[in-house]
Design an enzyme around this catalytic site. Sequence first.
Site, PDB file in Angstrom:
ATOM      1  N   TYR A 181       2.891   4.797   0.713  1.00  0.00           N
ATOM      2  CA  TYR A 181       3.486   5.435   1.884  1.00  0.00           C
ATOM      3  C   TYR A 181       2.405   6.262   2.587  1.00  0.00           C
ATOM      4  O   TYR A 181       1.586   6.908   1.936  1.00  0.00           O
ATOM      5  CB  TYR A 181       4.620   6.363   1.466  1.00  0.00           C
ATOM      6  CG  TYR A 181       5.819   5.682   0.843  1.00  0.00           C
ATOM      7  CD1 TYR A 181       6.539   4.718   1.533  1.00  0.00           C
ATOM      8  CD2 TYR A 181       6.251   6.037  -0.432  1.00  0.00           C
ATOM      9  CE1 TYR A 181       7.657   4.110   0.963  1.00  0.00           C
ATOM     10  CE2 TYR A 181       7.370   5.452  -1.009  1.00  0.00           C
ATOM     11  CZ  TYR A 181       8.063   4.482  -0.303  1.00  0.00           C
ATOM     12  OH  TYR A 181       9.166   3.882  -0.862  1.00  0.00           O
ATOM     13  N   PHE A 198       6.896   2.447  -4.193  1.00  0.00           N
ATOM     14  CA  PHE A 198       8.271   2.723  -3.755  1.00  0.00           C
ATOM     15  C   PHE A 198       8.735   4.149  -4.064  1.00  0.00           C
ATOM     16  O   PHE A 198       9.754   4.587  -3.548  1.00  0.00           O
ATOM     17  CB  PHE A 198       9.279   1.712  -4.337  1.00  0.00           C
ATOM     18  CG  PHE A 198       9.077   0.320  -3.836  1.00  0.00           C
ATOM     19  CD1 PHE A 198       9.423  -0.028  -2.534  1.00  0.00           C
ATOM     20  CD2 PHE A 198       8.525  -0.656  -4.656  1.00  0.00           C
ATOM     21  CE1 PHE A 198       9.229  -1.316  -2.065  1.00  0.00           C
ATOM     22  CE2 PHE A 198       8.332  -1.959  -4.187  1.00  0.00           C
ATOM     23  CZ  PHE A 198       8.683  -2.283  -2.888  1.00  0.00           C
ATOM     24  N   ASP A 242       0.849  -1.191   0.000  1.00  0.00           N
ATOM     25  CA  ASP A 242       0.000   0.000   0.000  1.00  0.00           C
ATOM     26  C   ASP A 242       0.881   1.236   0.000  1.00  0.00           C
ATOM     27  O   ASP A 242       2.085   1.152   0.242  1.00  0.00           O
ATOM     28  CB  ASP A 242      -0.995  -0.009   1.154  1.00  0.00           C
ATOM     29  CG  ASP A 242      -0.354   0.131   2.513  1.00  0.00           C
ATOM     30  OD1 ASP A 242      -1.055   0.549   3.447  1.00  0.00           O
ATOM     31  OD2 ASP A 242       0.842  -0.181   2.676  1.00  0.00           O
ATOM     32  N   HIS A 255      11.736  -8.656   0.516  1.00  0.00           N
ATOM     33  CA  HIS A 255      11.385  -7.243   0.418  1.00  0.00           C
ATOM     34  C   HIS A 255      12.606  -6.374   0.737  1.00  0.00           C
ATOM     35  O   HIS A 255      13.428  -6.746   1.586  1.00  0.00           O
ATOM     36  CB  HIS A 255      10.247  -6.926   1.391  1.00  0.00           C
ATOM     37  CG  HIS A 255       9.569  -5.624   1.136  1.00  0.00           C
ATOM     38  ND1 HIS A 255      10.035  -4.432   1.636  1.00  0.00           N
ATOM     39  CD2 HIS A 255       8.466  -5.326   0.405  1.00  0.00           C
ATOM     40  CE1 HIS A 255       9.243  -3.457   1.245  1.00  0.00           C
ATOM     41  NE2 HIS A 255       8.282  -3.957   0.503  1.00  0.00           N
TER      42      HIS A 255
END
Length: 224
Positions: free
Chosen positions: A66, A77, A64, A186
């Site tokens: 930031y 990102f 989801d 991740h």
Amino acid sequence: MPPIHNDWLAPLSAEFKKPYYKNLHQFILKEYNSFKVFPDPDDIFNAFHFTPLGSVKVVILGQDPYHGKGQAHGLCFSVKPHVSIPPSLENIYQELQDDLGCFIPNNGYLEKWARQGVLMLNTVLTVRAHKANSHREKGWEEFTDAAIRAVNELDKPIVYILWGRPAQGKKSMLNNPKHLVLEAPHPSPFSASRGFFGSRPFSKTNAFLEENGETPIDWQIENQ
């Protein structure tokens, strides 16, 4: 939410008419009217606006957006210019430097990638301020799954970069033999040392694209 006008409209238009999306739309409107929600409404569909379906060469899946002020702008990102680079993106830049020798830029604005055909898609497209995963399981996942299926049906070489378990949970949808799936932990500080560093996704992506007659991605983000 601004409408989608490009070639994404055909595969996604049926979603707008489904009951889940009507419920999602009502929920999102209420959230924006009642709370601070990110990204700005005009930025929600930027992943689709910046990367038309016919241009997709690479898919990077996030979770989801930031949830800090001024960060999210619709690309996973990525953060807006002049916003501090988040830790996960710092690790992505470090791996990019180790992999391809790119210098680490002074910003985290990744629109350049999106404009070259890197679909930078979060599986959930909105979030309440300072509350991670607050819009999870409200319908966005069904919508973005439809987008992933549309990419899976493209008859051309495409690379999927799946970082972390939530992204890797989509792997079962990716059954096109012309496509390449790259998996790694991740890039967050909690997991990057478990195999994200050294996974070389950027050089592997470009090698695959070149082997299949496609122009490689210029991954270098310039300083601002």
